[in-house]
Scaffold this active site. Structure first.
Site, PDB file in Angstrom:
ATOM      1  N   GLU A  21       0.814  -1.222   0.000  1.00  0.00           N
ATOM      2  CA  GLU A  21       0.000   0.000   0.000  1.00  0.00           C
ATOM      3  C   GLU A  21       0.848   1.274   0.000  1.00  0.00           C
ATOM      4  O   GLU A  21       0.445   2.292  -0.575  1.00  0.00           O
ATOM      5  CB  GLU A  21      -0.944   0.007   1.207  1.00  0.00           C
ATOM      6  CG  GLU A  21      -2.047  -1.027   1.139  1.00  0.00           C
ATOM      7  CD  GLU A  21      -1.662  -2.357   1.751  1.00  0.00           C
ATOM      8  OE1 GLU A  21      -2.545  -3.235   1.884  1.00  0.00           O
ATOM      9  OE2 GLU A  21      -0.469  -2.533   2.117  1.00  0.00           O
ATOM     10  N   LYS A  77     -17.722  -0.353   4.946  1.00  0.00           N
ATOM     11  CA  LYS A  77     -18.108  -1.321   3.920  1.00  0.00           C
ATOM     12  C   LYS A  77     -19.598  -1.241   3.591  1.00  0.00           C
ATOM     13  O   LYS A  77     -19.992  -1.389   2.415  1.00  0.00           O
ATOM     14  CB  LYS A  77     -17.750  -2.735   4.389  1.00  0.00           C
ATOM     15  CG  LYS A  77     -17.863  -3.780   3.296  1.00  0.00           C
ATOM     16  CD  LYS A  77     -17.285  -5.116   3.737  1.00  0.00           C
ATOM     17  CE  LYS A  77     -17.338  -6.139   2.615  1.00  0.00           C
ATOM     18  NZ  LYS A  77     -16.751  -7.444   3.030  1.00  0.00           N
ATOM     19  N   MET A 122      24.262   8.517   3.490  1.00  0.00           N
ATOM     20  CA  MET A 122      24.104   9.837   4.100  1.00  0.00           C
ATOM     21  C   MET A 122      24.347   9.786   5.602  1.00  0.00           C
ATOM     22  O   MET A 122      25.006  10.676   6.169  1.00  0.00           O
ATOM     23  CB  MET A 122      22.708  10.390   3.810  1.00  0.00           C
ATOM     24  CG  MET A 122      22.492  11.820   4.302  1.00  0.00           C
ATOM     25  SD  MET A 122      23.425  13.021   3.359  1.00  0.00           S
ATOM     26  CE  MET A 122      22.335  13.259   1.946  1.00  0.00           C
TER      27      MET A 122
END
Length: 514
Positions: A50, A162, A469
């Site tokens: 997701e 739903k 980094m």
């Protein structure tokens, strides 16, 4: 004819001009996915996580100027969107996220896969909703798109129980009553006059541009204004491409990872015109020493940004394009002089540089090669870290909406799903993802999305076997104590890519990079 909530959602998306949705189904959004199956105008992209859906929708929006759309199911599906929503929020990207939710009568009972995504996302959305009455659904969806793209853009979330998706009502065409532009100044001609007076008396003016220039589609007006006034330009990370890198008055990015010329100009200017930027800490450093010799003008679409970090001497709350058009219409004009000669000397004396004689492949050289081979025409997405800063510094950007990166939140794992989203919105363009070996693994599963959707994205993994980094900061500020940054044990990226069906190469010599 009555329609179900799912039918209303899909038909409204079609009317909003949505042509692609990035998502991952689950139990709480099956009714919506069933309706998406029935229609033909909206392309469904099945991501593999997701978070990838949110980043893809975000990059689709940044690269096209349209509103991106993503879908996730309830509970963990919805919470997996949170990082992507926050990324879009920090960088003002217009996006609408739909999340499934348990039926309305079960909300608050700790039901299976229930999470209060409405409450969770309040701080990271421009606005959010939970639909508890199907009669509100048509209005909410249309309002969400209006909010996402109007004024300062940003993400909006709609939580869909739903039962709302299967209930039926007679659809209607809602009228949106909001006016998100009410905070904008309607008549600021007196301030434009004052700005002209400041410019006439300034000997060392400088234009500091931010992502608002790109969001308001102001690049053409910016170029005209710069060439009329001969004011040198410095840019934030989010504004790269708003003016071509090779423009003679462009000094590069300012701030922590900026050029010496850009930072010297900020330190020495006596008038700083800030356009569509927010004085981010990576730009300003110590606020009390930032542009300390200058009168500061702040022009921004968001009134909340005015004076939040630096108090300006003059401010205008308006989109960047409107401000530039006003200045162009007012006849701003200025001849170049000693100041312009000085900044050009800085630009020549302090170019970005690296050891070109190194026996190792230098990442800067890789990015220069990508820039040369693509003629500076590609859409470039990045992960976050050194790879991101090298891409910002060494790719020769020409256009707005060409550089897609996570600026405000600094989200590792952004680049690959972002490249998928940008490619989906620009199938006629070349899209590159410049990645580090740390970031790429965070959403490497999105290779499957690229393969399945036949997206011709290109990925360069700058593999130094470290979180580069963080290691750099540990070298500089922590006496070289390298803690938690060694990525020994990373997979063989060539084999991993090939396992997804992706053609892959390993480059060991500089001579082979191009």
């Amino acid at each position: 004819m009555k329609k179900t909530g799912s039918q209303i959602i899909v038909s409204t998306l079609e009317k909003q001009g949505v042509d692609v949705i990035f998502g991952y189904p689950g139990g709480a959004v099956i009714p919506l996915y069933d309706e998406l199956y029935r229609q033909k105008s909206i392309r469904q992209v099945l991501v593999r996580h997701e978070q990838g859906a949110a980043h893809a929708a975000d990059a689709y929006a940044r690269s096209t100027g349209k509103v991106g759309v993503c879908i996730a199911t309830s509970g963990p599906g919805a919470t997996n969107l949170v990082t992507g929503i926050s990324t879009a929020y920090m960088d003002s990207s217009p996006m609408v996220a739909f999340t499934g939710q348990v039926p309305t009568h079960m909300i608050g009972n700790d039901s299976f896969q229930e999470a209060d995504i409405y409450g969770i996302t309040i701080p990271i959305t421009k606005y959010n909703y939970i639909v508890k009455n199907i009669k509100d659904l048509p209005y909410i969806i249309n309002e969400a798109f209006y909010i996402a793209k109007t004024g300062r853009p940003g993400p909006v979330l709609i939580d869909l129980p739903k039962d709302i998706q299967v209930q039926e009502i007679e659809p209607y065409e809602p009228e949106i009553e909001l006016n998100l532009l009410s905070q904008l100044e309607k008549d600021y001609s007196d301030k434009i006059e004052k700005l002209q007076t400041l410019l006439e008396s300034a000997k060392k003016p400088l234009l500091y541009i931010g992502g608002g220039v790109i969001h308001s589609n102001a690049s053409e007006e910016l170029r005209k204004f710069v060439e009329l006034t001969n004011i040198p330009v410095v840019s934030t990370l989010m504004a790269l491409g708003a003016i071509p890198n090779d423009h003679p008055l462009f000094l590069g990015m300012l701030g922590m990872h900026g050029t010496q010329a850009a930072n010297y100009a900020v330190c020495d200017c006596d008038l700083l015109i800030t356009l569509g930027a927010r004085f981010d800490d990576r730009v300003t450093g110590k606020v009390n020493t930032f542009a300390s010799k200058a009168n500061i003008v702040h022009i921004d679409i968001d009134a909340a940004e005015i004076g939040k970090i630096i108090k300006p001497d003059l401010s205008i709350v308006t989109p960047a394009r409107d401000a530039l058009r006003s200045m162009l219409g007012y006849g701003f004009n200025r001849e170049a002089g000693p100041w312009e000669e000085q900044v050009k000397k800085w630009k020549q004396k302090y170019p970005l540089k690296y050891n070109k004689k190194s026996k190792f492949i230098k990442p800067q050289y890789v990015i220069e090669c990508i820039s040369d081979v693509t003629k500076g025409e590609a859409i470039v997405c990045t992960e976050v870290g050194q790879n991101q800063m090298w891409a910002a510094q060494y790719y020769n950007f020409k256009y707005p909406r060409q550089f897609i990166t996570s600026g405000g939140l600094g989200t590792m794992g952004y680049g690959l799903p972002a490249a998928n989203g940008a490619q989906m919105g620009n199938m006629d363009k070349t899209v590159w993802n410049i990645a580090g070996d740390g970031s790429i693994l965070m959403n490497i599963q999105e290779l499957a999305t690229a393969v399945n959707e036949k997206l011709p994205v290109k990925i360069a993994v700058l593999n130094n076997c470290y979180l580069g980094m963080v290691r750099q900061w540990q070298n500089l500020f922590y006496e070289n104590r390298l803690s938690g940054v060694d990525l020994t044990g990373n997979p063989d990226f060539v084999k991993l890519a090939e396992s997804y069906g992706v053609k892959a190469f390993r480059v060991k010599r500089s001579a082979d990079v191009r």
